[in-house]
Enzyme design. Structure first.
Site, short mmCIF file in Angstrom:
data_model
loop_
_atom_site.label_atom_id
_atom_site.label_comp_id
_atom_site.label_asym_id
_atom_site.label_seq_id
_atom_site.Cartn_x
_atom_site.Cartn_y
_atom_site.Cartn_z
N ARG A 88 23.28 34.68 13.24
CA ARG A 88 22.24 33.77 13.72
C ARG A 88 21.89 32.71 12.68
O ARG A 88 21.39 31.64 12.99
CB ARG A 88 20.96 34.55 14.06
CG ARG A 88 21.10 35.49 15.25
CD ARG A 88 19.72 35.98 15.66
NE ARG A 88 19.78 37.15 16.51
CZ ARG A 88 19.93 37.12 17.84
NH1 ARG A 88 20.07 35.97 18.47
NH2 ARG A 88 19.95 38.24 18.53
N GLY A 141 17.82 34.09 20.86
CA GLY A 141 18.75 33.02 20.49
C GLY A 141 18.17 31.63 20.33
O GLY A 141 18.71 30.82 19.58
N ASP A 198 23.99 35.04 18.27
CA ASP A 198 24.50 36.18 17.51
C ASP A 198 25.74 36.80 18.14
O ASP A 198 26.06 36.57 19.30
CB ASP A 198 23.43 37.27 17.45
CG ASP A 198 23.30 38.01 18.78
OD1 ASP A 198 23.09 37.34 19.80
OD2 ASP A 198 23.47 39.25 18.81
N LYS A 248 27.54 26.33 29.44
CA LYS A 248 28.92 26.82 29.60
C LYS A 248 29.20 26.97 31.11
O LYS A 248 29.15 28.07 31.66
CB LYS A 248 29.02 28.18 28.90
CG LYS A 248 30.41 28.53 28.40
CD LYS A 248 30.48 30.01 28.00
CE LYS A 248 29.98 30.35 26.64
NZ LYS A 248 30.08 31.79 26.34
N ASP A 306 24.96 30.39 30.47
CA ASP A 306 26.33 30.89 30.62
C ASP A 306 26.54 31.25 32.10
O ASP A 306 26.84 30.39 32.92
CB ASP A 306 26.46 32.08 29.66
CG ASP A 306 27.83 32.70 29.63
OD1 ASP A 306 28.80 32.06 30.01
OD2 ASP A 306 27.93 33.88 29.20
N PHE A 332 33.06 32.50 23.04
CA PHE A 332 31.84 33.19 22.63
C PHE A 332 31.31 32.54 21.35
O PHE A 332 31.96 32.56 20.32
CB PHE A 332 32.08 34.69 22.43
CG PHE A 332 30.78 35.42 22.28
CD1 PHE A 332 30.01 35.71 23.40
CD2 PHE A 332 30.31 35.79 21.03
CE1 PHE A 332 28.78 36.34 23.27
CE2 PHE A 332 29.09 36.43 20.90
CZ PHE A 332 28.32 36.71 22.02
N GLU A 369 16.25 26.99 26.08
CA GLU A 369 17.27 28.04 26.05
C GLU A 369 18.40 27.62 25.11
O GLU A 369 18.70 26.43 24.98
CB GLU A 369 17.76 28.25 27.51
CG GLU A 369 18.86 29.24 27.75
CD GLU A 369 18.59 30.66 27.30
OE1 GLU A 369 18.27 30.86 26.11
OE2 GLU A 369 18.79 31.58 28.11
N ASP A 370 19.00 28.58 24.45
CA ASP A 370 20.12 28.28 23.56
C ASP A 370 21.40 27.98 24.34
O ASP A 370 22.11 27.03 24.04
CB ASP A 370 20.36 29.46 22.59
CG ASP A 370 20.36 30.81 23.30
OD1 ASP A 370 20.30 30.85 24.56
OD2 ASP A 370 20.40 31.84 22.60
P1 5GP Z 1 23.50 34.01 31.00
O1 5GP Z 1 22.47 34.89 31.62
O2 5GP Z 1 23.39 32.55 31.38
O3 5GP Z 1 24.89 34.55 31.23
O4 5GP Z 1 23.36 34.10 29.46
C1 5GP Z 1 22.24 33.72 28.80
C2 5GP Z 1 22.13 34.48 27.49
O5 5GP Z 1 23.33 35.19 27.17
C3 5GP Z 1 21.92 33.51 26.38
O6 5GP Z 1 20.55 33.27 26.17
C4 5GP Z 1 22.54 34.22 25.21
O7 5GP Z 1 21.61 35.11 24.66
C5 5GP Z 1 23.66 35.03 25.82
N1 5GP Z 1 24.95 34.30 25.71
C6 5GP Z 1 25.64 33.67 26.67
N2 5GP Z 1 26.75 33.11 26.19
C7 5GP Z 1 26.75 33.38 24.87
C8 5GP Z 1 27.63 33.03 23.80
O8 5GP Z 1 28.65 32.34 23.92
N3 5GP Z 1 27.28 33.50 22.57
C9 5GP Z 1 26.16 34.24 22.36
N4 5GP Z 1 25.92 34.64 21.12
N5 5GP Z 1 25.31 34.58 23.34
C10 5GP Z 1 25.60 34.13 24.58
#
Ligand code: 5GP
Length: 177
Positions: free
Chosen positions: A165, A44, A159, A131, A103, A152, A99-100
């Site tokens: 993307r 991402g 993606d 987030k 979450d 989301f 990081e993108d």
């Molecule tokens: P975490 O481990 O913090 O829950 O999530 C990190 C990864 O989950 C991000 O790098 C991304 O790849 C994916 N992710 C989390 N939230 C989203 C979202 O709203 N959209 C997308 N496409 N990917 C997300």
């Protein structure tokens, strides 16, 4: 996306560009003369990292690590797997993780612990989007582009089932009224 959902723009390309320039300016103040290693999390963050480094006018290196926390659905599995290893040794390097989106925080917490064991000189985190409403583990983010609602997101590298993307704006999927 099915016929009952549509894409809505949350952050358009101009807002993203303004945020990327601001982040680059903050990062420049901290990393000039440190030859940092910018570490993008695949897949991402590749668009964000590509835009960010073009606003950094000092020596730096980049590498990528492939981590996966999502399967083919929009719900996290909670399990993090290394899909592609780092190629650059991080020992004694100033590492900036790019990081993108943060979450739940599980991916970032996993990566920061993984890097910590490899003894970098310093380690910071830059996230284009944050987030916080879904956080499961605390994560300190040093540079934040945007705080986003619990939707989301797709586009600008993000993606849904490997699609979207390539969208230049950050969008979300919404049920049609
Ligand atoms: P975490 O481990 O913090 O829950 O999530 C990190 C990864 O989950 C991000 O790098 C991304 O790849 C994916 N992710 C989390 N939230 C989203 C979202 O709203 N959209 C997308 N496409 N990917 C997300």
């Amino acid at each position: 996306m099915n016929s009952r959902t549509e894409l809505r723009v949350l952050l358009d390309r101009k807002e993203i560009e303004t945020a990327v320039r601001r982040l680059a300016s903050e990062i420049s103040q901290d990393y000039r003369n440190k030859n940092p290693l910018l570490l993008g999390i695949l897949r991402g963050s590749f668009v964000f990292l590509a835009d960010l480094i073009r606003h950094l006018d000092f020596p730096l290196e980049i590498d990528f690590i492939g981590l996966s926390s999502y399967g083919s659905s929009t719900q996290t599995s909670g399990k993090i797997k290394v899909m592609k290893k780092l190629e650059t040794p991080v020992r004694d390097r100033h590492v900036l993780v790019v990081e993108d989106i943060v979450d739940t925080g599980l991916t970032t917490a996993f990566l920061l612990a993984y890097l910590h064991r490899r003894k970098p000189a310093s380690m910071k985190l830059c996230a284009l989007t944050n987030k916080p409403s879904r956080r499961k583990v605390p994560v300190d983010i040093d540079y934040i582009g945007f705080t986003v609602p619990n939707k989301f997101l797709v586009g600008y590298g993000l993606d849904a089932n490997q699609k979207f993307r390539n969208l230049p704006d950050i969008c979300y999927l919404e049920d049609k009224a």
